[in-house]
Design a protein around this motif. Structure first.
Motif, short mmCIF file in Angstrom:
data_model
loop_
_atom_site.label_atom_id
_atom_site.label_comp_id
_atom_site.label_asym_id
_atom_site.label_seq_id
_atom_site.Cartn_x
_atom_site.Cartn_y
_atom_site.Cartn_z
N MET A 43 45.60 78.68 38.29
CA MET A 43 45.70 77.31 38.79
C MET A 43 46.22 76.33 37.74
SD MET A 43 42.19 76.99 41.00
CE MET A 43 42.18 75.24 40.71
N LEU A 44 46.04 76.65 36.46
CA LEU A 44 46.37 75.71 35.39
C LEU A 44 47.81 75.19 35.42
CD1 LEU A 44 45.31 74.12 32.99
CD2 LEU A 44 45.91 76.06 31.54
N PRO A 45 48.83 76.05 35.56
CA PRO A 45 50.19 75.50 35.60
C PRO A 45 50.40 74.52 36.76
CG PRO A 45 50.25 77.88 35.30
CD PRO A 45 48.83 77.51 35.60
N ILE A 46 49.76 74.78 37.88
CA ILE A 46 49.88 73.89 39.04
C ILE A 46 49.18 72.56 38.76
CG2 ILE A 46 49.28 73.62 41.49
CD1 ILE A 46 49.54 76.79 41.58
N LEU A 47 47.99 72.62 38.16
CA LEU A 47 47.28 71.39 37.79
C LEU A 47 48.09 70.56 36.80
CD1 LEU A 47 43.63 72.74 37.34
CD2 LEU A 47 44.45 71.21 39.13
N MET A 48 48.66 71.23 35.80
CA MET A 48 49.45 70.53 34.80
C MET A 48 50.72 69.94 35.41
SD MET A 48 47.67 70.72 32.03
CE MET A 48 48.74 70.27 30.70
N LEU A 49 51.34 70.67 36.34
CA LEU A 49 52.53 70.16 37.01
C LEU A 49 52.18 68.91 37.83
CD1 LEU A 49 55.54 70.49 37.63
CD2 LEU A 49 54.90 71.98 39.53
N SER A 50 51.06 68.92 38.51
CA SER A 50 50.61 67.75 39.28
C SER A 50 50.40 66.55 38.37
CB SER A 50 49.30 68.06 40.01
OG SER A 50 49.46 69.13 40.88
N LEU A 51 49.79 66.79 37.22
CA LEU A 51 49.56 65.73 36.24
C LEU A 51 50.89 65.16 35.75
CD1 LEU A 51 46.84 65.91 33.61
CD2 LEU A 51 49.13 65.44 32.81
N LEU A 52 51.86 66.04 35.48
CA LEU A 52 53.17 65.61 35.01
C LEU A 52 53.90 64.78 36.07
CD1 LEU A 52 55.49 65.72 32.91
CD2 LEU A 52 56.25 67.82 34.06
N VAL A 53 53.92 65.28 37.30
CA VAL A 53 54.62 64.57 38.38
C VAL A 53 54.01 63.18 38.59
CG1 VAL A 53 55.02 64.57 40.89
CG2 VAL A 53 55.44 66.64 39.55
N TYR A 54 52.69 63.10 38.57
CA TYR A 54 52.02 61.81 38.75
C TYR A 54 52.39 60.85 37.61
CZ TYR A 54 48.40 58.39 39.75
OH TYR A 54 47.74 57.23 40.06
N THR A 55 52.37 61.35 36.39
CA THR A 55 52.70 60.50 35.24
C THR A 55 54.14 60.02 35.30
OG1 THR A 55 51.10 61.72 33.88
CG2 THR A 55 52.72 60.39 32.71
N LEU A 56 55.06 60.89 35.67
CA LEU A 56 56.47 60.50 35.77
C LEU A 56 56.70 59.51 36.91
CD1 LEU A 56 58.20 63.94 35.10
CD2 LEU A 56 58.12 61.96 33.56
N ALA A 57 55.97 59.69 38.01
CA ALA A 57 56.14 58.78 39.15
C ALA A 57 55.63 57.38 38.85
CB ALA A 57 55.41 59.35 40.37
N LYS A 58 54.60 57.29 38.03
CA LYS A 58 54.01 55.99 37.66
C LYS A 58 54.61 55.56 36.32
CE LYS A 58 50.93 55.79 41.01
NZ LYS A 58 50.79 54.72 41.96
#
Length: 193
Positions: A43-58
């Motif tokens: 699950m870790l790569p998916i969690l990290m990808l979600s964190l990245l996408v959120y940070t880039l979107a904001k």
């Protein structure tokens, strides 16, 4: 120590967060000796990808220091962060610093510089308590650990100086880079090895 000379450290919330991390980390370290962390690894790569996408979107996230809470309320939220991520750090570990920084930015409203400064103390507490449990159980390879510790200190000194010199925007960019590197590394370890 370097951060505390230049950044106002929120000791009233930071100490409860570090204390909660001291509690959560050995619990996580004990749990990992009882169960297989394989599911979390996947699950870790998916969690990290979600964190990245959120940070880039904001785009403005973490650029301005605007704490959302004060006093006891901030201490309780920070302690919750320390306990949760402390457990994660003891149980699994990769990305702990990034998760701490993200939580301080997202939940507490800190900028990336102040979040990074606060995350350091919590991360030291969680690593220390997990290390004690693992050492007692004989799971530490000291010949590697000591070399890594010295390297970590040198890298930390360089990174802190750069962060203090260049500010929150720079720390945000480094955060994004580190999260992308962690996504690649954890995805490779999980799915391609």
């Amino acid at each position: 120590i370097q951060y505390s000379r230049k950044v106002v450290m929120p000791w009233r919330s930071l100490l409860p967060a570090a204390g909660a991390g001291l509690v959560g980390s050995p619990i996580g370290a004990w749990v990992v000796t009882q169960v297989d962390p394989g599911l979390l690894r996947k699950m870790l790569p998916i969690l990290m990808l979600s964190l990245l996408v959120y940070t880039l979107a904001k785009k403005d996230m973490g650029r301005h220091h605007a704490p959302r809470f004060a006093g006891k309320q901030e201490a309780w939220v920070a302690a919750g962060i320390g306990l949760t991520i402390g457990f994660y750090d003891g149980f699994f570990g990769p990305g702990t610093g990034s998760f701490l920084v993200f939580a301080y930015v997202w939940l507490l409203g800190y900028d990336f510089l102040n979040a990074s400064a606060s995350a350091k103390l919590i991360n030291v507490a969680t690593n220390f308590s997990a290390l004690i449990l693992f050492a007692i159980q004989g799971h530490v390879w000291w010949h590697l650990a000591l070399v890594m510790a010295v390297s970590n200190i040198v890298g930390s000194l360089i990174g802190t100086r750069l962060a203090l010199k260049h500010g929150a925007g720079f720390v945000r960019q480094v955060f994004i880079f580190v999260v992308m590197a962690l996504i690649c590394k954890t995805a490779y370890d999980t799915w391609l090895r």
